[in-house]
Design an enzyme around this catalytic site. Structure first.
Site, mmCIF file in Angstrom:
data_model
loop_
_atom_site.group_PDB
_atom_site.id
_atom_site.type_symbol
_atom_site.label_atom_id
_atom_site.label_comp_id
_atom_site.label_asym_id
_atom_site.label_seq_id
_atom_site.Cartn_x
_atom_site.Cartn_y
_atom_site.Cartn_z
ATOM 1 N N ASN A 96 -38.058 -33.985 -17.259
ATOM 2 C CA ASN A 96 -38.644 -33.677 -16.105
ATOM 3 C C ASN A 96 -37.981 -34.795 -15.428
ATOM 4 O O ASN A 96 -37.253 -35.158 -15.789
ATOM 5 C CB ASN A 96 -39.932 -33.464 -16.391
ATOM 6 C CG ASN A 96 -40.859 -34.986 -16.456
ATOM 7 O OD1 ASN A 96 -40.352 -35.244 -18.150
ATOM 8 N ND2 ASN A 96 -41.336 -35.506 -15.724
ATOM 9 N N SER A 115 -39.992 -35.786 -29.109
ATOM 10 C CA SER A 115 -41.263 -34.868 -29.197
ATOM 11 C C SER A 115 -39.829 -33.726 -28.750
ATOM 12 O O SER A 115 -39.233 -33.840 -27.764
ATOM 13 C CB SER A 115 -41.726 -35.291 -28.214
ATOM 14 O OG SER A 115 -42.828 -36.481 -27.884
ATOM 15 N N SER A 123 -41.565 -44.149 -25.553
ATOM 16 C CA SER A 123 -41.029 -44.518 -27.259
ATOM 17 C C SER A 123 -39.834 -45.658 -26.445
ATOM 18 O O SER A 123 -39.306 -45.812 -25.878
ATOM 19 C CB SER A 123 -40.938 -43.108 -27.644
ATOM 20 O OG SER A 123 -39.703 -42.597 -27.127
ATOM 21 N N TYR A 175 -48.999 -45.421 -27.258
ATOM 22 C CA TYR A 175 -50.347 -44.990 -26.445
ATOM 23 C C TYR A 175 -51.583 -44.246 -28.057
ATOM 24 O O TYR A 175 -52.749 -43.814 -27.547
ATOM 25 C CB TYR A 175 -49.658 -43.588 -25.624
ATOM 26 C CG TYR A 175 -48.714 -42.515 -25.958
ATOM 27 C CD1 TYR A 175 -49.800 -41.485 -26.750
ATOM 28 C CD2 TYR A 175 -47.494 -42.387 -25.746
ATOM 29 C CE1 TYR A 175 -49.038 -40.113 -26.810
ATOM 30 C CE2 TYR A 175 -46.969 -41.601 -26.416
ATOM 31 C CZ TYR A 175 -46.965 -40.306 -27.015
ATOM 32 O OH TYR A 175 -46.605 -39.035 -26.985
#
Ligand code: NAG
Length: 285
Positions: free
Chosen positions: A246, A36, A223, A91
């Protein structure tokens, strides 16, 4: 969930690989799966040959609007490689065999090394947002729950029925990555640890984060592990890198909340360092 057989036959993977080889002269030894916000790596390739997933025979296509995805062949720092710009996540509703379909195609293309990247949440208290973590090992939570991509009929042309996973993340490649990080001034934000995969799409509860810490995980994400399992099954050497986007919420009194926007913002910032690191690493392979 029980599968009568694996979803795809050997011939289907072969069809895809043969088509790609008929369309490009590139014969990469390295494949990279861009996580991502890390698709920028594919933009760095020279002499690109680009194939949108929807144009590749039998290749899975993205169901999510704005996440088209494409396979990019080209040269990174002078070395031939192929990048997956956009991966398939469990997902999103894909079958676990579909998530890992591209990895077997890479194997049939002659790829020998798979580099996987992802954005992950930091569980380890000594990690900071923006750190890059070299994956030393993983915890396959979906595997614990019966979602292993090797469930079903075993195809011996790919690998053995009961593959070893204790050496999933190649020792030599890890040493090379550490050396490269040091050489290029990334040492101060470079970690090495354990990646735990959860199916998602929900972020973790406080209790779940505490449980994962106790299990020995340093970061958590949604993932990578299925692709690594399939890559090791067919003998590819694997290098994995997580970008800590994060820190997970571990305190009930915290007013912080995990959110996808924060993840994307951090990724943008450190993605360049990670991409440069991979590019420098490639020239040492
Ligand atoms: C967290 O990361 C540090 C630094 O890499 C490491 O020494 C430590 O073992 C890790 N795990 C825990 C539980 O702190």
């Amino acid at each position: 969930m029980f599968t009568e057989a694996s979803l795809y036959s050997f011939e289907e993977y072969q069809d895809t690989a043969k088509w790609l080889m008929s369309q490009t002269k590139n014969r990469p030894k390295v494949a990279i799966i861009c996580g991502s916000g890390l698709g920028g790596l594919a933009e760095m390739l020279d002499d690109k040959n680009v194939f949108p997933y929807k144009d590749i025979p039998r290749f899975p296509t993205s169901t999510v609007v704005g996440h088209e995805g494409q396979l990019v062949f080209g040269k990174l720092n002078g070395h031939e490689c192929v990048c997956m710009q956009g991966r398939f996540h469990f997902y999103e509703g894909y079958n676990i065999h579909t998530v890992t379909y591209p990895v077997r195609v890479f194997f049939l293309l002659g790829v020998e090394i798979l580099i996987v990247t992802n954005a992950a949440g930091g569980l380890n208290g000594s990690y900071s947002v923006g750190d890059i973590m070299l994956i030393k090992d993983h915890i396959n939570m979906p595997g614990f729950a019966g979602q292993n991509p090797l469930c079903g009929h075993n195809e011996p042309r790919f690998g053995v029925r009961f593959p070893c996973m204790s050496d999933a993340y190649d020792r030599e490649l890890r040493a090379l990555a550490k050396e490269t990080a040091e050489e290029h001034g990334c040492g101060s934000f470079f970690q090495e640890g354990v990646y735990c995969m959860l199916a998602g799409p929900t972020y973790e509860t406080v209790a779940e984060c505490r449980a994962l810490q106790k299990l020995g995980a340093d970061v958590v994400g949604m993932s990578t592990v299925p692709e690594v399992v399939v890559a090791r099954h067919c003998g590819l050497r694997v290098l994995g890198l997580s970008l800590i986007t994060n820190k997970v919420v571990i305190d009930y009194d915290s007013s912080e909340k995990a959110n996808h926007e924060e993840v994307l913002k951090t990724t943008k910032h450190r993605a360049t360092d990670l991409q440069r690191l991979i590019s420098q690493l490639i020239s040492k392979l």
